[in-house]
Write a protein that holds these residues in place. Structure first.
Motif, PDB file in Angstrom:
ATOM      1  N   PRO A  77     -12.511 -19.550 -60.002  1.00 51.54           N
ATOM      2  CA  PRO A  77     -11.254 -19.878 -60.675  1.00 51.54           C
ATOM      3  C   PRO A  77     -10.138 -20.185 -59.678  1.00 51.54           C
ATOM      4  O   PRO A  77     -10.006 -19.507 -58.658  1.00 51.54           O
ATOM      5  N   SER A  78      -9.343 -21.178 -59.955  1.00 51.44           N
ATOM      6  CA  SER A  78      -8.263 -21.572 -59.042  1.00 51.44           C
ATOM      7  C   SER A  78      -7.086 -20.608 -59.167  1.00 51.44           C
ATOM      8  O   SER A  78      -6.877 -19.975 -60.200  1.00 51.44           O
ATOM      9  N   THR A  79      -6.333 -20.512 -58.089  1.00 53.45           N
ATOM     10  CA  THR A  79      -5.124 -19.697 -58.040  1.00 53.45           C
ATOM     11  C   THR A  79      -4.038 -20.507 -57.341  1.00 53.45           C
ATOM     12  O   THR A  79      -4.268 -21.640 -56.910  1.00 53.45           O
ATOM     13  N   SER A  80      -2.867 -19.913 -57.197  1.00 51.88           N
ATOM     14  CA  SER A  80      -1.774 -20.615 -56.511  1.00 51.88           C
ATOM     15  C   SER A  80      -2.050 -20.797 -55.024  1.00 51.88           C
ATOM     16  O   SER A  80      -1.417 -21.626 -54.371  1.00 51.88           O
ATOM     17  N   GLU A 259       8.749 -19.663 -51.389  1.00 48.25           N
ATOM     18  CA  GLU A 259       7.970 -20.836 -51.788  1.00 48.25           C
ATOM     19  C   GLU A 259       6.538 -20.456 -52.125  1.00 48.25           C
ATOM     20  O   GLU A 259       5.911 -21.075 -53.003  1.00 48.25           O
ATOM     21  N   CYS A 260       6.005 -19.447 -51.450  1.00 48.45           N
ATOM     22  CA  CYS A 260       4.618 -19.006 -51.659  1.00 48.45           C
ATOM     23  C   CYS A 260       4.625 -17.525 -52.041  1.00 48.45           C
ATOM     24  O   CYS A 260       4.282 -16.651 -51.224  1.00 48.45           O
ATOM     25  N   PRO A 261       5.037 -17.205 -53.272  1.00 46.55           N
ATOM     26  CA  PRO A 261       5.194 -15.794 -53.664  1.00 46.55           C
ATOM     27  C   PRO A 261       3.898 -15.001 -53.664  1.00 46.55           C
ATOM     28  O   PRO A 261       3.937 -13.770 -53.618  1.00 46.55           O
ATOM     29  N   ASP A 262       2.761 -15.683 -53.705  1.00 52.52           N
ATOM     30  CA  ASP A 262       1.475 -14.977 -53.713  1.00 52.52           C
ATOM     31  C   ASP A 262       0.854 -14.889 -52.323  1.00 52.52           C
ATOM     32  O   ASP A 262      -0.305 -14.492 -52.198  1.00 52.52           O
ATOM     33  N   PHE A 263       1.611 -15.256 -51.294  1.00 53.71           N
ATOM     34  CA  PHE A 263       1.071 -15.176 -49.932  1.00 53.71           C
ATOM     35  C   PHE A 263       0.713 -13.740 -49.579  1.00 53.71           C
ATOM     36  O   PHE A 263      -0.358 -13.476 -49.020  1.00 53.71           O
ATOM     37  N   ILE A 264       1.563 -12.785 -49.893  1.00 52.69           N
ATOM     38  CA  ILE A 264       1.329 -11.379 -49.572  1.00 52.69           C
ATOM     39  C   ILE A 264       0.970 -10.626 -50.847  1.00 52.69           C
ATOM     40  O   ILE A 264       1.658 -10.725 -51.858  1.00 52.69           O
ATOM     41  N   ALA A 265      -0.097  -9.867 -50.794  1.00 54.84           N
ATOM     42  CA  ALA A 265      -0.510  -9.043 -51.930  1.00 54.84           C
ATOM     43  C   ALA A 265      -0.981  -7.691 -51.409  1.00 54.84           C
ATOM     44  O   ALA A 265      -1.407  -7.573 -50.255  1.00 54.84           O
ATOM     45  N   PRO A 266      -0.891  -6.649 -52.246  1.00 52.68           N
ATOM     46  CA  PRO A 266      -0.290  -6.598 -53.572  1.00 52.68           C
ATOM     47  C   PRO A 266       1.237  -6.772 -53.510  1.00 52.68           C
ATOM     48  O   PRO A 266       1.818  -6.844 -52.428  1.00 52.68           O
ATOM     49  N   THR A 267       1.859  -6.796 -54.673  1.00 49.40           N
ATOM     50  CA  THR A 267       3.307  -7.028 -54.765  1.00 49.40           C
ATOM     51  C   THR A 267       4.103  -5.990 -53.996  1.00 49.40           C
ATOM     52  O   THR A 267       5.131  -6.309 -53.384  1.00 49.40           O
ATOM     53  N   SER A 268       3.639  -4.748 -54.008  1.00 49.55           N
ATOM     54  CA  SER A 268       4.357  -3.685 -53.294  1.00 49.55           C
ATOM     55  C   SER A 268       4.435  -3.980 -51.806  1.00 49.55           C
ATOM     56  O   SER A 268       5.450  -3.696 -51.159  1.00 49.55           O
ATOM     57  N   ARG A 269       3.399  -4.572 -51.241  1.00 46.96           N
ATOM     58  CA  ARG A 269       3.414  -4.921 -49.817  1.00 46.96           C
ATOM     59  C   ARG A 269       4.373  -6.092 -49.568  1.00 46.96           C
ATOM     60  O   ARG A 269       5.067  -6.135 -48.548  1.00 46.96           O
ATOM     61  N   ARG A 270       4.400  -7.024 -50.491  1.00 46.11           N
ATOM     62  CA  ARG A 270       5.327  -8.146 -50.356  1.00 46.11           C
ATOM     63  C   ARG A 270       6.762  -7.639 -50.328  1.00 46.11           C
ATOM     64  O   ARG A 270       7.576  -8.099 -49.514  1.00 46.11           O
ATOM     65  N   ASN A 271       7.055  -6.695 -51.179  1.00 46.99           N
ATOM     66  CA  ASN A 271       8.407  -6.137 -51.219  1.00 46.99           C
ATOM     67  C   ASN A 271       8.755  -5.439 -49.903  1.00 46.99           C
ATOM     68  O   ASN A 271       9.899  -5.507 -49.440  1.00 46.99           O
ATOM     69  N   ALA A 353       2.146 -10.406 -41.536  1.00 56.57           N
ATOM     70  CA  ALA A 353       3.042 -11.018 -42.522  1.00 56.57           C
ATOM     71  C   ALA A 353       4.316 -11.573 -41.894  1.00 56.57           C
ATOM     72  O   ALA A 353       4.968 -12.437 -42.493  1.00 56.57           O
ATOM     73  N   VAL A 354       4.671 -11.091 -40.710  1.00 52.60           N
ATOM     74  CA  VAL A 354       5.922 -11.518 -40.061  1.00 52.60           C
ATOM     75  C   VAL A 354       5.636 -12.231 -38.737  1.00 52.60           C
ATOM     76  O   VAL A 354       5.971 -13.409 -38.569  1.00 52.60           O
ATOM     77  N   TYR A 355       5.027 -11.513 -37.811  1.00 50.55           N
ATOM     78  CA  TYR A 355       4.829 -12.085 -36.479  1.00 50.55           C
ATOM     79  C   TYR A 355       3.900 -13.302 -36.510  1.00 50.55           C
ATOM     80  O   TYR A 355       4.197 -14.346 -35.918  1.00 50.55           O
ATOM     81  N   GLY A 364       3.847 -25.143 -34.686  1.00 49.40           N
ATOM     82  CA  GLY A 364       3.630 -26.312 -35.534  1.00 49.40           C
ATOM     83  C   GLY A 364       2.275 -26.320 -36.206  1.00 49.40           C
ATOM     84  O   GLY A 364       1.727 -27.389 -36.501  1.00 49.40           O
ATOM     85  N   LEU A 365       1.718 -25.138 -36.468  1.00 46.75           N
ATOM     86  CA  LEU A 365       0.390 -25.030 -37.084  1.00 46.75           C
ATOM     87  C   LEU A 365       0.507 -24.586 -38.533  1.00 46.75           C
ATOM     88  O   LEU A 365       1.462 -23.908 -38.919  1.00 46.75           O
ATOM     89  N   PRO A 366      -0.463 -24.967 -39.376  1.00 49.81           N
ATOM     90  CA  PRO A 366      -0.446 -24.537 -40.781  1.00 49.81           C
ATOM     91  C   PRO A 366      -0.539 -23.021 -40.891  1.00 49.81           C
ATOM     92  O   PRO A 366      -1.093 -22.341 -40.015  1.00 49.81           O
ATOM     93  N   LEU A 367      -0.016 -22.495 -41.979  1.00 50.05           N
ATOM     94  CA  LEU A 367      -0.044 -21.052 -42.218  1.00 50.05           C
ATOM     95  C   LEU A 367      -1.222 -20.674 -43.118  1.00 50.05           C
ATOM     96  O   LEU A 367      -1.679 -21.502 -43.916  1.00 50.05           O
ATOM     97  N   PRO A 368      -1.726 -19.443 -42.994  1.00 49.59           N
ATOM     98  CA  PRO A 368      -2.797 -19.007 -43.898  1.00 49.59           C
ATOM     99  C   PRO A 368      -2.290 -18.983 -45.341  1.00 49.59           C
ATOM    100  O   PRO A 368      -1.083 -18.941 -45.591  1.00 49.59           O
ATOM    101  N   LYS A 369      -3.225 -18.980 -46.290  1.00 46.57           N
ATOM    102  CA  LYS A 369      -2.844 -19.064 -47.699  1.00 46.57           C
ATOM    103  C   LYS A 369      -2.633 -17.698 -48.348  1.00 46.57           C
ATOM    104  O   LYS A 369      -1.896 -17.584 -49.326  1.00 46.57           O
ATOM    105  N   ARG A 370      -3.273 -16.666 -47.801  1.00 43.49           N
ATOM    106  CA  ARG A 370      -3.242 -15.366 -48.490  1.00 43.49           C
ATOM    107  C   ARG A 370      -3.402 -14.242 -47.474  1.00 43.49           C
ATOM    108  O   ARG A 370      -4.209 -14.327 -46.554  1.00 43.49           O
ATOM    109  N   LEU A 371      -2.621 -13.189 -47.678  1.00 43.19           N
ATOM    110  CA  LEU A 371      -2.704 -11.978 -46.860  1.00 43.19           C
ATOM    111  C   LEU A 371      -2.778 -10.800 -47.818  1.00 43.19           C
ATOM    112  O   LEU A 371      -1.840 -10.543 -48.570  1.00 43.19           O
ATOM    113  N   PHE A 372      -3.895 -10.092 -47.781  1.00 42.24           N
ATOM    114  CA  PHE A 372      -4.061  -8.944 -48.678  1.00 42.24           C
ATOM    115  C   PHE A 372      -4.138  -7.678 -47.834  1.00 42.24           C
ATOM    116  O   PHE A 372      -5.005  -7.547 -46.964  1.00 42.24           O
TER     117      PHE A 372
END
Length: 603
Positions: A77-80, A259-271, A353-355, A364-372
């Motif tokens: 299944p696709s995701t953001s 722009e990429c709210p689902d980059f960091i998961a779970p939500t508590s870690r994003r916060n 998530a930061v460094y 100038g390199l692309p960023l990963p799509k997901r960090l869990f």
């Protein structure tokens, strides 16, 4: 049969019988095969395709006749952050080699392995990376304490981690080491790129530093004089250091997170990350001169690189960086720009998530799509530490309970992403309930009835399915999508729960239909019920492979499912072969006896 008996004996070992010899045998035995056929295929009944086609045309079997014309739906299944079809790059953090592996390393590795296996079985191109982080002050100090040079020290400890992956049946495609020459060249190239882009400057560092965490902390971050992780910190006085202009990326990082709210998961870690970055970023010291065990800074060998700049680069050095030509068929262009998922423990969230995004932006390199970032384990309600003597050794768990049993408990006991508490009693009860009693017993009951009442062969004279049959089969037909929804968002506990629920549905079916009674009252109906049960088990076992690969494939062996028909593609296009010989069933998940002392402690 001999292999199965040996497996049962291994599971029956008590904790007291675990020895150094056992550990060595477990760690250095050949990596187990994904498929272990032990059913006799020499006596397969010769039923032609013509005979199969003649069996009740009115019985539209969801797992074969209708779906033989259905095109296999590749992907998940696709995701953001993942379209569900692109190449899939999954990484563990590279594990620090200052000590032997513990339960946290096994936990992260098994989680990544489940995701990688599920994606492969879904038809996706997967690259699964793991490895070891072998530089830094801690490693240099540990080697000095043992009286060996750092390279010899890391060679030995790195092998322990590689052995753990084999023991836990981890299917990583590559194992990278930061002492590899190619990796060091990649790191130095990244450094030069950051320097050329004006992102690095020379200065002096003065402040708090944790050797254990290999991390710098501000005064406001200290808790009771220690790092937030509990590690001791020391004051570094005016040490020359190169700095990365992290402060330049505060707004860019915040814009990226928005722009990429689902980059960091779970939500508590994003916060947590948002709060940290909004608090203001200071330029980051990225070199040291007080020790030598690290990658030398280009054109200034008095400095070695900050261990996290070195370590984080492994994710792209393993893909051939600096070869990034998008028009070339390089691993970097194939996997890094696709669906990249980093799996880490919450203690190293900041670095990833930061460094790491800031380094990539600067280069100038692309960023990963997901960090869990998953949680930590405690033991019997207490924090795990050497001082308390309650460190959980994954090798011992495998010796006592088995590989699949350990994988299942770790991924099923808690919501993946949160913290979990380990106890032997909880593990035994969960494994006995979900694997031995529910899945294992279901398989044993079904195959025993087939073996005894159908001339030791898959039933052939199948009647049209009734509503009860169709209801079960329809539910199982949707199981792949339900599991895929969970896996696509790294909700591994939900995937496990879907499997447990489906097994319980099949158990309800066998209890309601009572084939042991039908053998006397309606033997033809009994054959249909047993075939439905075998088909249900086939589907469940195929979908259980990512979580419990050995047990799932042992069930598929006994169901006479060929090895080449075990991917998700075959869920809809292949069914159990009518008339195939069925061997006397062998228990897959033996029940584990609860030691009396555990029950006494509970009381």
């Amino acid at each position: 049969m001999i292999l199965a008996m040996a497996f049962v004996l291994l599971l029956a070992r008590s904790a007291s019988s675990f020895t150094t010899t056992t550990r060595s045998a477990l760690l250095h035995s050949p990596k187990p095969s994904l498929f272990r056929p032990f059913s006799n295929t020499n006596n397969v009944a010769a039923f032609s395709q013509e005979h199969r086609n003649k069996i009740s045309a009115s019985n539209v079997r969801l797992f074969s006749s209708e779906s033989t014309t259905t095109e296999f739906r590749v992907g998940t299944p696709s995701t953001s952050f993942d379209d569900g079809t692109e190449p899939y790059f999954i990484t563990t953090p590279i594990y620090y080699v200052n000590d032997k592996p513990h339960i946290g390393h096994a936990y992260t590795s098994v989680a990544c392995d489940i995701l990688a296996r599920f994606m492969r079985l879904s038809g996706r191109d997967v690259f699964f990376l793991s490895g070891t982080d072998e530089h830094g002050q801690k490693v240099e100090t540990s080697a000095e304490t043992k009286g060996v040079n750092p390279q010899d020290f890391v060679n030995e400890v790195s092998q322990n981690f590689r052995d753990l992956l084999g023991l836990m049946n981890i299917t990583n495609d590559e194992f990278i080491r930061t002492t590899d020459d190619n990796h060091k060249k990649s790191v130095q190239h990244l450094w030069k790129t950051l320097t050329d882009n004006g992102s690095i400057y020379l200065g002096n560092y003065e402040g708090w530093y944790s050797v254990r965490d290999e991390c710098y902390y501000s005064e406001s971050e200290l808790v009771d004089g220690n790092a937030p992780t509990g590690a001791e910190v020391t004051w570094v006085v005016k040490e020359p250091s190169y700095f990365f202009k992290l402060s330049d990326y505060e707004d860019k990082l915040l814009a990226f997170y928005e722009e990429c709210p689902d980059f960091i998961a779970p939500t508590s870690r994003r916060n947590e990350v948002l709060s940290f970055v909004k608090g203001g970023l200071r330029d980051l010291s990225i070199s040291r001169t007080s020790f030598k065990w690290g990658v030398p800074v280009p054109d200034d060998p008095d400095h070695v690189m900050y261990v996290w700049l070195d370590a984080l680069t492994n994710y792209i050095s393993a893909l051939g960086y600096p070869e990034t030509n998008e028009n070339a068929s390089s691993a970097f262009s194939k996997y890094w720009s696709a669906s990249t998922v980093h799996m880490v423990g919450k203690d190293i969230l900041r670095f990833h998530a930061v460094y790491w995004p800031a380094f990539l932006m600067a280069a100038g390199l692309p960023l990963p799509k997901r960090l869990f970032a998953h949680g930590w384990w405690t033991k019997d309600g207490e924090k795990i530490s050497k001082s308390l003597g309650n460190v959980i050794d994954p090798v011992e768990l495998v010796a006592k309970y088995g590989v699949d049993q350990t994988r299942f408990f770790l991924m099923s006991e808690v919501n993946f992403g949160g913290d979990g508490d380990f106890s032997d009693l909880a593990m035994i009860r969960k494994v006995n309930s979900n694997l031995a009693n529910e899945l294992g017993n279901l398989c044993q009951r079904t195959l025993s009835l087939v073996f005894k009442n159908c001339d030791a062969a898959v039933p052939t004279d199948i009647q049209p399915y009734n509503d009860q049959d169709h209801k079960l089969l329809a539910s199982l037909q949707g199981l792949r999508d339900r599991c895929g929804d969970a896996i696509s968002t790294q909700a591994i506990h939900k995937y496990s729960a879907c499997m447990v629920t489906s097994v319980n549905e099949v158990n309800k079916y066998i209890d309601d239909t009572e084939p042991w009674i039908l053998k006397k009252t309606d033997p033809e109906r009994m054959k249909t019920v047993l075939y439905v049960l075998m088909e249900s088990l086939r589907r469940i076992a195929i979908l259980y492979q990512p979580l419990i690969p050995q047990g799932a494939n042992a069930i598929l062996d006994q169901l006479t499912v060929p090895e080449e028909e075990r991917s998700f593609e075959h869920l809809e296009t292949c069914s159990i072969q009518y008339g195939a010989a069925v061997a006397k069933p062998v228990g897959v998940f033996p029940r584990i006896e609860i030691p009396e002392e555990l029950l006494a402690n509970e009381k």
